[in-house]
Motif scaffolding. Sequence first.
Motif, PDB file in Angstrom:
ATOM      1  N   GLY A 163       0.813  -1.204   0.000  1.00  0.00           N
ATOM      2  CA  GLY A 163       0.000   0.000   0.000  1.00  0.00           C
ATOM      3  C   GLY A 163       0.847   1.254   0.000  1.00  0.00           C
ATOM      4  N   SER A 164       0.163   2.374  -0.004  1.00  0.00           N
ATOM      5  CA  SER A 164       0.856   3.659  -0.005  1.00  0.00           C
ATOM      6  C   SER A 164       1.026   4.167   1.426  1.00  0.00           C
ATOM      7  N   GLY A 165       1.813   5.223   1.542  1.00  0.00           N
ATOM      8  CA  GLY A 165       1.968   5.860   2.840  1.00  0.00           C
ATOM      9  C   GLY A 165       0.650   6.401   3.357  1.00  0.00           C
ATOM     10  N   GLN A 166      -0.185   6.908   2.451  1.00  0.00           N
ATOM     11  CA  GLN A 166      -1.484   7.445   2.863  1.00  0.00           C
ATOM     12  C   GLN A 166      -2.401   6.337   3.361  1.00  0.00           C
ATOM     13  N   GLU A 167      -2.350   5.166   2.729  1.00  0.00           N
ATOM     14  CA  GLU A 167      -3.155   4.033   3.196  1.00  0.00           C
ATOM     15  C   GLU A 167      -2.723   3.604   4.592  1.00  0.00           C
ATOM     16  N   LEU A 170       8.054   1.473   0.915  1.00  0.00           N
ATOM     17  CA  LEU A 170       7.760   2.904   0.826  1.00  0.00           C
ATOM     18  C   LEU A 170       9.047   3.699   0.697  1.00  0.00           C
ATOM     19  N   GLU A 227       7.345   9.151   1.436  1.00  0.00           N
ATOM     20  CA  GLU A 227       6.003   8.634   1.688  1.00  0.00           C
ATOM     21  C   GLU A 227       5.715   8.418   3.183  1.00  0.00           C
TER      22      GLU A 227
END
Length: 97
Positions: A2-6, A57, A61
Amino acid sequence: PGSGQEAADAIKALAPRQVMVELCQKRYGQVLSSTMMGVPLGPPSKLDLLGNIHGGLLQHEFGPILQAARAVGAAVLPIDRPQAATRSRVAHRLWHP
């Protein structure tokens, strides 16, 4: 992955007491400083071999993750070995396969 935002969204939803991040102390300090000062870190340069082939990441991120951890009062634990040690191991394996 996933992303850092997730990851940040999951931290906000779960409100853990601790958050472990795959950063060494030096990189953690850079990300934290950047996040606190509001100066975004950019992606790695084209010459940063580790930054460009790393499967997780990237350093820039982690800002949302640290902000989310701070918002829920979680302790942040950087758990990676120093970046210089990783670079040394990669260089050694490239030169001595």
